[in-house]
Design a protein around this motif. Structure first.
Motif, mmCIF file in Angstrom:
data_model
loop_
_atom_site.group_PDB
_atom_site.id
_atom_site.type_symbol
_atom_site.label_atom_id
_atom_site.label_comp_id
_atom_site.label_asym_id
_atom_site.label_seq_id
_atom_site.Cartn_x
_atom_site.Cartn_y
_atom_site.Cartn_z
ATOM 1 N N GLU A 99 60.914 -8.246 46.212
ATOM 2 C CA GLU A 99 60.454 -8.659 47.633
ATOM 3 C C GLU A 99 61.412 -8.715 48.860
ATOM 4 O O GLU A 99 60.929 -8.238 49.778
ATOM 5 C CB GLU A 99 59.958 -10.260 47.356
ATOM 6 C CG GLU A 99 59.238 -10.829 48.810
ATOM 7 C CD GLU A 99 58.864 -12.304 48.627
ATOM 8 O OE1 GLU A 99 58.253 -12.749 49.356
ATOM 9 O OE2 GLU A 99 59.296 -12.938 47.554
ATOM 10 N N MET A 103 61.425 -6.213 51.825
ATOM 11 C CA MET A 103 61.543 -6.562 53.101
ATOM 12 C C MET A 103 62.612 -5.932 54.143
ATOM 13 O O MET A 103 62.518 -5.495 55.253
ATOM 14 C CB MET A 103 61.894 -8.028 53.077
ATOM 15 C CG MET A 103 60.683 -8.930 52.782
ATOM 16 S SD MET A 103 60.919 -10.671 52.699
ATOM 17 C CE MET A 103 61.110 -11.148 54.434
ATOM 18 N N ARG A 104 63.791 -5.637 53.375
ATOM 19 C CA ARG A 104 64.741 -4.728 53.913
ATOM 20 C C ARG A 104 64.357 -3.300 54.120
ATOM 21 O O ARG A 104 64.652 -2.903 55.260
ATOM 22 C CB ARG A 104 66.169 -4.775 53.017
ATOM 23 C CG ARG A 104 67.366 -3.890 53.911
ATOM 24 C CD ARG A 104 68.552 -4.131 52.774
ATOM 25 N NE ARG A 104 68.931 -5.328 52.933
ATOM 26 C CZ ARG A 104 69.690 -5.733 54.087
ATOM 27 N NH1 ARG A 104 70.047 -4.756 54.942
ATOM 28 N NH2 ARG A 104 70.275 -6.870 54.086
ATOM 29 N N HIS A 106 61.276 -2.107 54.574
ATOM 30 C CA HIS A 106 60.329 -1.942 55.542
ATOM 31 C C HIS A 106 61.030 -2.567 57.089
ATOM 32 O O HIS A 106 59.873 -2.575 57.998
ATOM 33 C CB HIS A 106 59.179 -2.656 55.341
ATOM 34 C CG HIS A 106 58.506 -2.324 54.349
ATOM 35 N ND1 HIS A 106 57.935 -1.023 54.316
ATOM 36 C CD2 HIS A 106 57.919 -2.810 53.018
ATOM 37 C CE1 HIS A 106 57.336 -0.570 53.353
ATOM 38 N NE2 HIS A 106 57.312 -1.725 52.454
ATOM 39 N N GLU A 108 61.765 -5.696 57.850
ATOM 40 C CA GLU A 108 61.509 -7.293 58.288
ATOM 41 C C GLU A 108 62.814 -7.951 58.355
ATOM 42 O O GLU A 108 62.745 -8.765 59.261
ATOM 43 C CB GLU A 108 60.486 -7.575 57.267
ATOM 44 C CG GLU A 108 59.192 -6.842 56.942
ATOM 45 C CD GLU A 108 58.372 -7.505 55.987
ATOM 46 O OE1 GLU A 108 58.218 -8.757 55.860
ATOM 47 O OE2 GLU A 108 57.756 -6.557 55.052
ATOM 48 N N LEU A 109 63.705 -7.757 57.755
ATOM 49 C CA LEU A 109 64.997 -8.583 57.859
ATOM 50 C C LEU A 109 65.633 -8.096 59.060
ATOM 51 O O LEU A 109 66.444 -9.215 59.621
ATOM 52 C CB LEU A 109 66.132 -8.188 56.394
ATOM 53 C CG LEU A 109 65.483 -8.459 54.969
ATOM 54 C CD1 LEU A 109 66.504 -8.336 53.850
ATOM 55 C CD2 LEU A 109 64.983 -9.912 55.008
ATOM 56 N N LEU A 123 65.127 -17.356 54.199
ATOM 57 C CA LEU A 123 64.438 -16.697 52.831
ATOM 58 C C LEU A 123 65.411 -16.869 51.550
ATOM 59 O O LEU A 123 64.756 -17.245 50.367
ATOM 60 C CB LEU A 123 64.571 -15.276 52.968
ATOM 61 C CG LEU A 123 63.807 -14.485 54.080
ATOM 62 C CD1 LEU A 123 64.259 -13.078 54.557
ATOM 63 C CD2 LEU A 123 62.424 -14.782 53.714
#
Length: 236
Positions: A99, A103-104, A106, A108-109, A123
């Motif tokens: 997960e 996130m990294r 895409h 998101e982070l 997180l």
């Protein structure tokens, strides 16, 4: 950041639980790692209790009361925390690492960091705390399932009396050791999984690598910590 660094940052960030979004992530983690994993842990606990008592009582010739006491010592001291940690590692650490790596991957982070949201507080900390609590509680559920199964196998309808006598002779230090191991193992599993997830995700192929690496490293960490517990208890 290393796994130990993430764990320390998570413990220092506990005051962030006053914010609802952080508590929401924690509750989701407790549901995923704790409630959803409960049926699996109970099934394995029942199986372990029946197998150990059968080996001790019916094959080796150990007395029923002695078999149950030995089952309690082995289960509370080693089997319950260790098997709970192994099952949660296989079930949850890969998902946690995947997960965070996704996130990294895409972005998101990066977006969260630009908005001023702390990655560690939002997180990492809820996941570490959630795994700690889930592993500690599930360890006792595992032990309870094993002991009830063993008592039924030994005493039949008198299983409650057997458990009552067992509670009177079981040392409190055994219960404390079981809790300490469960909480420590849970924290280590989550810290390793988060560290591997945050370190991966630079490309699509990093995601499965982060997941498998989280499982392997978490298992090695759990076994190393168990060895430390043994050395401290018997040789310190």
């Amino acid at each position: 950041m290393s796994s130990a660094g993430l764990l320390w940052a998570s413990l220092r960030g506990l005051p962030a639980l006053r914010y609802w979004p952080v508590r929401r992530v924690l509750m989701k983690q407790l549901y995923f790692c704790g409630i959803e994993a409960l049926p699996l842990l109970l099934f394995v606990g029942v199986a372990v209790g029946g197998i150990v008592v059968a080996q001790l009582h019916y094959q080796i010739g150990q007395s029923g009361e002695g078999s149950l006491q030995l089952l309690a010592t082995i289960t509370m001291g080693e089997l319950a925390p260790m098997l709970t940690a192994i099952l949660l590692t296989a079930r949850s650490s890969s998902a946690m690492a995947s997960e965070l790596a996704l996130m990294r991957f895409h972005g998101e982070l990066t977006s969260l960091s630009r908005m001023g949201v702390s990655i560690h507080l939002y997180l990492v900390m809820p996941r570490v705390l959630g795994m700690m609590l889930a592993c500690g509680v599930l360890t006792f559920y595992f032990a309870a399932a094993s002991l009830v199964t063993g008592a039924i196998a030994v005493a039949g309808f008198g299983w409650l009396q057997e458990l009552t006598r067992l509670a009177l002779v079981l040392p409190p230090a055994t219960l404390l050791q079981c809790l300490a191991k469960g909480v420590t193992f849970g924290a280590a599993i989550a810290a390793v999984a988060c560290a591997r997830g945050l370190a991966g995700g630079h490309s699509g192929t990093d995601v499965p690598i982060a997941a498998s690496s989280a499982v392997i490293r978490a298992l090695l960490t759990v076994f190393a910590l168990d060895l430390v517990f043994i050395v401290v208890r018997y040789y310190a």
